[in-house]
Motif scaffolding. Structure first.
Motif, PDB file in Angstrom:
ATOM      1  N   GLU A 288      -2.907   5.468   0.025  1.00  0.00           N
ATOM      2  CA  GLU A 288      -3.790   4.493  -0.603  1.00  0.00           C
ATOM      3  C   GLU A 288      -4.552   3.693   0.451  1.00  0.00           C
ATOM      4  OE1 GLU A 288      -1.554   3.378  -4.810  1.00  0.00           O
ATOM      5  OE2 GLU A 288      -1.482   1.966  -3.136  1.00  0.00           O
TER       6      GLU A 288
ATOM      7  N   THR B  57       0.860  -1.173   0.000  1.00  0.00           N
ATOM      8  CA  THR B  57       0.000   0.000   0.000  1.00  0.00           C
ATOM      9  C   THR B  57       0.900   1.227   0.000  1.00  0.00           C
ATOM     10  OG1 THR B  57      -1.843  -1.035   1.167  1.00  0.00           O
ATOM     11  CG2 THR B  57      -1.684   1.334   1.306  1.00  0.00           C
TER      12      THR B  57
ATOM     13  N   THR C 179      -5.964   0.372   2.263  1.00  0.00           N
ATOM     14  CA  THR C 179      -5.391  -0.954   2.458  1.00  0.00           C
ATOM     15  C   THR C 179      -6.154  -1.983   1.624  1.00  0.00           C
ATOM     16  OG1 THR C 179      -6.785  -1.383   4.380  1.00  0.00           O
ATOM     17  CG2 THR C 179      -4.639  -0.378   4.786  1.00  0.00           C
ATOM     18  N   THR C 180      -5.497  -3.082   1.326  1.00  0.00           N
ATOM     19  CA  THR C 180      -6.092  -4.107   0.462  1.00  0.00           C
ATOM     20  C   THR C 180      -6.672  -5.276   1.242  1.00  0.00           C
ATOM     21  OG1 THR C 180      -3.833  -4.914   0.136  1.00  0.00           O
ATOM     22  CG2 THR C 180      -4.786  -3.596  -1.626  1.00  0.00           C
TER      23      THR C 180
END
Length: 233
Positions: A186, A182, A188-189
């Motif tokens: 951005e 990340t 988080t995934t």
């Protein structure tokens, strides 16, 4: 044999060239699919994207430019356990087993996360020969190449990859481990689904062939799958 132009290219240049030709192998990970991470108890969630700064030692897949945070996890809980405890094997005593105290099961959580969106990862292993590299170069004690790969792939134009999929050096069973990134600012995934002490964790997914029962606990994964010894149990 004489040298070629490729012999003089850096890893970053080769990655950029392979990407421009569509030759970097992707691994797709679907939204809401689960992954696993082992960490110490007491944390609010499992969404830690580490970005260590030197002189602290960077991990195998950390960003060498110390800008991009990396989340480590695994496709299967056995991979998460192997990546956590496998490093305890004495480096100078080949063939020596790994011994874990039962208190380690109380001091660590098995965290289940789900992917916030569909992810595209660089499938590292099938890309190595295209980079004129071999498996031993990304699984040894020198982390410079893997960090170089992360630094290059994470900065490709258009951000085509969300991380690296690689095989555990401690338990290469065909399941992937993940280094997701990340960038600053951005989202988080991953999203935390569950955090359970290792002493209480049970897994009902893919079980070892011949294993009796419909679930396996963390201690059984370590003893039956990984071959570790748990002392004091």
């Amino acid at each position: 044999m004489g040298t070629t132009d490729d012999d003089n290219k850096t890893t970053a240049q080769l990655i950029q060239e392979l990407h421009s030709k569509g030759k970097l192998t992707p691994k797709k990970v679907k939204q809401s699919s689960h992954s696993y991470r082992v960490q110490g108890t007491g944390h609010d969630n499992a969404e830690y994207y580490g970005c260590p700064k030197r002189p602290k030692e960077l991990g195998r897949y950390n960003d060498p430019e110390e800008e991009i945070g990396i989340w480590y996890g695994a496709q299967h809980p056995s991979g998460a356990l192997a990546e956590t405890f496998g490093r305890l094997r004495p480096k100078d005593k080949k063939g020596t087993g790994i011994f874990i105290n039962v208190t380690d099961l109380e001091s660590r959580d098995m965290c289940v996360v789900e992917m916030n969106r569909d992810l595209t990862l660089l499938d590292l292993k099938p890309c190595l020969s295209k980079l004129a590299r071999t498996v031993d170069e990304v699984s040894g004690l020198d982390y410079s190449l893997t960090q170089e790969i992360v630094g290059a792939v994470a900065r490709l134009p258009g951000n085509p990859f969300d991380g690296i999929a690689y095989e555990s050096r401690h338990h290469p069973d065909g399941h992937s481990c993940y280094a997701l990134w990340t960038k600053p600012g951005e989202a988080t995934t991953v999203k935390t689904v569950e955090m359970t002490k290792l002493s209480e964790f049970e897994y009902k997914g893919e079980l070892p062939e011949g294993f009796e029962g419909d679930s396996i606990d963390a201690e059984e994964i370590m003893t039956e799958i990984l071959g570790y010894k748990v002392l004091g149990s």
